[in-house]
Design a protein around this motif. Structure first.
Motif, PDB file in Angstrom:
ATOM      1  N   UNK A  28       9.703  33.961  11.231  1.00 50.69           N
ATOM      2  CA  UNK A  28       8.927  34.980  11.934  1.00 50.69           C
ATOM      3  C   UNK A  28       9.826  36.148  12.307  1.00 50.69           C
ATOM      4  N   UNK A  29       9.247  37.338  12.283  1.00 51.32           N
ATOM      5  CA  UNK A  29       9.922  38.526  12.802  1.00 51.32           C
ATOM      6  C   UNK A  29       9.068  39.089  13.921  1.00 51.32           C
ATOM      7  N   UNK A  30       9.737  39.492  14.992  1.00 50.25           N
ATOM      8  CA  UNK A  30       9.060  40.185  16.089  1.00 50.25           C
ATOM      9  C   UNK A  30       9.600  41.602  16.109  1.00 50.25           C
ATOM     10  N   UNK A  31       8.729  42.563  15.868  1.00 49.60           N
ATOM     11  CA  UNK A  31       9.164  43.953  15.759  1.00 49.60           C
ATOM     12  C   UNK A  31       7.979  44.894  15.893  1.00 49.60           C
ATOM     13  N   UNK A  35       9.118  44.308  20.931  1.00 52.07           N
ATOM     14  CA  UNK A  35       8.615  44.391  22.295  1.00 52.07           C
ATOM     15  C   UNK A  35       9.076  43.129  23.024  1.00 52.07           C
ATOM     16  N   UNK A  36       9.737  43.299  24.163  1.00 50.39           N
ATOM     17  CA  UNK A  36      10.370  42.175  24.833  1.00 50.39           C
ATOM     18  C   UNK A  36       9.369  41.106  25.271  1.00 50.39           C
ATOM     19  N   UNK A  37       8.264  41.535  25.873  1.00 53.34           N
ATOM     20  CA  UNK A  37       7.264  40.571  26.334  1.00 53.34           C
ATOM     21  C   UNK A  37       6.709  39.763  25.164  1.00 53.34           C
ATOM     22  N   UNK A  38       6.403  40.470  24.078  1.00 55.10           N
ATOM     23  CA  UNK A  38       5.879  39.792  22.892  1.00 55.10           C
ATOM     24  C   UNK A  38       6.899  38.822  22.326  1.00 55.10           C
ATOM     25  N   UNK A  39       8.157  39.248  22.264  1.00 57.60           N
ATOM     26  CA  UNK A  39       9.209  38.410  21.688  1.00 57.60           C
ATOM     27  C   UNK A  39       9.411  37.135  22.498  1.00 57.60           C
ATOM     28  N   UNK A  40       9.454  37.254  23.820  1.00 55.56           N
ATOM     29  CA  UNK A  40       9.626  36.069  24.670  1.00 55.56           C
ATOM     30  C   UNK A  40       8.444  35.117  24.492  1.00 55.56           C
ATOM     31  N   UNK A  41       7.235  35.664  24.504  1.00 54.38           N
ATOM     32  CA  UNK A  41       6.045  34.821  24.396  1.00 54.38           C
ATOM     33  C   UNK A  41       5.996  34.088  23.059  1.00 54.38           C
ATOM     34  N   UNK A  42       6.314  34.786  21.969  1.00 55.59           N
ATOM     35  CA  UNK A  42       6.294  34.150  20.644  1.00 55.59           C
ATOM     36  C   UNK A  42       7.369  33.078  20.539  1.00 55.59           C
ATOM     37  N   UNK A  80      21.306  44.938  19.062  1.00 56.91           N
ATOM     38  CA  UNK A  80      20.831  46.107  19.793  1.00 56.91           C
ATOM     39  C   UNK A  80      19.855  45.789  20.908  1.00 56.91           C
ATOM     40  N   UNK A  81      19.322  44.594  20.922  1.00 56.89           N
ATOM     41  CA  UNK A  81      18.345  44.222  21.956  1.00 56.89           C
ATOM     42  C   UNK A  81      18.795  42.991  22.736  1.00 56.89           C
ATOM     43  N   UNK A  82      19.934  42.430  22.362  1.00 58.81           N
ATOM     44  CA  UNK A  82      20.385  41.166  22.950  1.00 58.81           C
ATOM     45  C   UNK A  82      20.552  41.251  24.462  1.00 58.81           C
ATOM     46  N   UNK A  83      21.139  42.335  24.966  1.00 60.81           N
ATOM     47  CA  UNK A  83      21.400  42.446  26.406  1.00 60.81           C
ATOM     48  C   UNK A  83      20.119  42.459  27.219  1.00 60.81           C
ATOM     49  N   UNK A  84      19.062  42.994  26.669  1.00 58.95           N
ATOM     50  CA  UNK A  84      17.781  43.027  27.368  1.00 58.95           C
ATOM     51  C   UNK A  84      16.971  41.748  27.142  1.00 58.95           C
ATOM     52  N   UNK A  85      17.056  41.203  25.931  1.00 55.55           N
ATOM     53  CA  UNK A  85      16.199  40.070  25.575  1.00 55.55           C
ATOM     54  C   UNK A  85      16.759  38.722  26.021  1.00 55.55           C
ATOM     55  N   UNK A  86      18.035  38.487  25.751  1.00 58.35           N
ATOM     56  CA  UNK A  86      18.575  37.131  25.947  1.00 58.35           C
ATOM     57  C   UNK A  86      18.521  36.634  27.394  1.00 58.35           C
ATOM     58  N   UNK A  87      18.873  37.446  28.413  1.00 58.08           N
ATOM     59  CA  UNK A  87      18.773  36.911  29.780  1.00 58.08           C
ATOM     60  C   UNK A  87      17.349  36.449  30.111  1.00 58.08           C
ATOM     61  N   UNK A  94      13.313  29.754  28.603  1.00 59.30           N
ATOM     62  CA  UNK A  94      13.591  28.525  27.861  1.00 59.30           C
ATOM     63  C   UNK A  94      14.167  27.448  28.788  1.00 59.30           C
ATOM     64  N   UNK A  95      15.038  27.863  29.700  1.00 64.37           N
ATOM     65  CA  UNK A  95      15.628  26.918  30.660  1.00 64.37           C
ATOM     66  C   UNK A  95      14.522  26.289  31.514  1.00 64.37           C
ATOM     67  N   UNK A  96      13.592  27.114  31.959  1.00 66.81           N
ATOM     68  CA  UNK A  96      12.494  26.615  32.785  1.00 66.81           C
ATOM     69  C   UNK A  96      11.609  25.640  32.026  1.00 66.81           C
ATOM     70  N   UNK A  97      11.567  25.786  30.713  1.00 67.11           N
ATOM     71  CA  UNK A  97      10.771  24.891  29.871  1.00 67.11           C
ATOM     72  C   UNK A  97      11.544  23.642  29.450  1.00 67.11           C
ATOM     73  N   UNK A  98      12.781  23.535  29.888  1.00 63.07           N
ATOM     74  CA  UNK A  98      13.581  22.358  29.553  1.00 63.07           C
ATOM     75  C   UNK A  98      14.267  22.418  28.207  1.00 63.07           C
ATOM     76  N   UNK A  99      14.387  23.628  27.635  1.00 60.79           N
ATOM     77  CA  UNK A  99      14.995  23.777  26.315  1.00 60.79           C
ATOM     78  C   UNK A  99      16.509  23.911  26.432  1.00 60.79           C
TER      79      UNK A  99
END
Length: 419
Positions: free
Chosen positions: A346-349, A241-248, A271-278, A284-289
């Protein structure tokens, strides 16, 4: 090694050995009373402790120490109150000493019991985190062990103040004040005396970076429980789940980046990179990472730094993270096997099948399913303040609480039995 340094070491190691013998048979009530006395003293004398800590922090800044490491070194009254609260929490935990691990009556009528007993004298070698001074002493005390504490020179004034406060508090209890000792000196030689004190020290536990741990493991003649560095990975599965993955991911990396259970690597299924990575890169950029990524990750962010082999091996302890796109769960596991430190992954799935396979294949001390790596922690696990997170496989693995600070002995009771 100078005679004076050896004499200085023996002045604390010998009394610690004697204190361990006196401490081992004390009842829980005596140990808990001592822990509460320590907590009270920490609160009462927190201005004195903060003043000593300010000397260490000022020296660290003069030496150009990073702000992340200074954060680990720093104490204020709020942090001291949290340390005292952790000591009280340890007092509330069950006493492992005397617990029957297993037992029963043998066919010949002998009664057999395997009981938990203290290890004896535990040496702790650790880097610039003065909270470890109290955490380690409290856990050792509760489990019936004396402790010899050797923190880094960067925290020497803080550690001296903390041990002094604890010893003065213990002097008013049944627990001998010598049960908590600071190894004198700031030189490498004082560490060597502790590492080679076989017969005076029963076990060593190093806490810190890879160089410290490797040095203790390789040079010590005292048995070592190896704690590990935290090159922890978060794997975002194709069924995440994208929201869960970003938050974790954000929590695992940024909630406190300077600790060993912070995420240092993110692996993303193709399979999820195009949706998740942007989305993830924006947050992460906003957090200074700063993200160090492979070619496929860099396609989603112009500011992503090209990852090297060293990046995938790194325990950054900073706002940096290595990133890679993988084509399968098995490829993610292979990456973890090659580069990881066997601390926490950790795995997010949303796939139970993927979660089960990941858990079965990943050989780490802790595996999280849809949860942040930051949960690998003795307090979060309900153990009280941990003495370390072991990545070895003998005796103790994962966050080390009270039971891991005990050994066992067999008690056999008969009625004149002869063999």
């Amino acid at each position: 090694m100078s005679d004076k340094e050896r004499e200085d070491f023996l002045r604390v190691a010998g009394p610690a050995r004697e204190a361990a013998a006196l401490l081992a048979p004390l009842p829980r009530s005596a140990k808990d009373a001592a822990l509460h006395a320590i907590a009270d003293a920490l609160i009462a004398r927190s201005p004195e402790i903060v003043k000593a800590n300010e000397i260490d922090v000022a020296r660290a800044r003069e030496n150009g120490t990073s702000e992340y490491m200074i954060d680990r070194l720093s104490l204020d009254e709020v942090r001291i109150a949290a340390i005292a609260a952790a000591v009280r929490q340890i007092a509330q935990l069950p006493d492992p000493v005397g617990e029957v691990v297993r037992g029963g009556t043998l066919p010949n009528g002998l009664e057999l019991r395997q009981l938990r007993v203290p290890l004896g004298v535990i040496g702790i070698i650790y880097e610039g985190r003065p909270n470890v001074t109290v955490d380690a002493a409290a856990l050792c005390l509760k489990s019936g062990n004396a402790t010899l504490l050797r923190g880094s020179s960067s925290a020497y004034d803080s550690n001296t103040a903390l041990v002094g406060v604890m010893q003065e508090a213990l002097a008013r209890t049944e627990v001998p004040a010598d049960a908590v000792q600071l190894v004198p000196g700031t030189s490498r030689e004082s560490v060597k005396h502790l590492m080679r004190a076989r017969g005076l020290v029963d076990v060593l536990i190093p806490r810190g970076g890879a160089s410290l741990i490797n040095s203790v493991v390789e040079e010590s003649t005292v048995p070592v429980i190896e704690t590990g560095v935290g090159n922890c990975a978060v794997y975002v599965d194709a069924a995440a789940d994208l929201d869960t993955a970003v938050a974790i991911l954000v929590n695992a990396k940024t909630q406190r980046p300077s600790v060993c259970n912070a995420a240092e690597t993110v692996l993303v299924h193709a399979g999820i990179a195009a949706d998740f990575l942007p989305r993830a890169l924006d947050v992460l950029r906003a957090k200074g990472v700063t993200v160090h990524g492979d070619e496929r990750v860099r396609a989603y962010g112009a500011d992503v730094v090209a990852a090297t082999e060293d990046d995938y091996l790194a325990e950054y302890l900073s706002l940096d993270i290595a990133a890679r796109v993988v084509d399968s769960l098995d490829e993610a596991v292979e990456h973890i096997r090659r580069y990881g430190s066997r601390h926490t992954e950790a795995i997010v799935t949303t796939s139970q099948q993927a979660a089960r396979r990941f858990v079965a294949l990943v050989d780490s001390a802790a595996v999280m399913v849809n949860a942040s790596t930051r949960f690998t922690d003795g307090e979060e696990f309900g153990f009280g303040a941990e003495i370390g997170i072991s990545t070895q496989k003998l005796h103790a693995r994962g966050p080390m609480g009270l039971p891991e600070l005990t050994s066992t002995k067999y008690v056999v009771t008969g009625e004149g039995h002869l063999r």
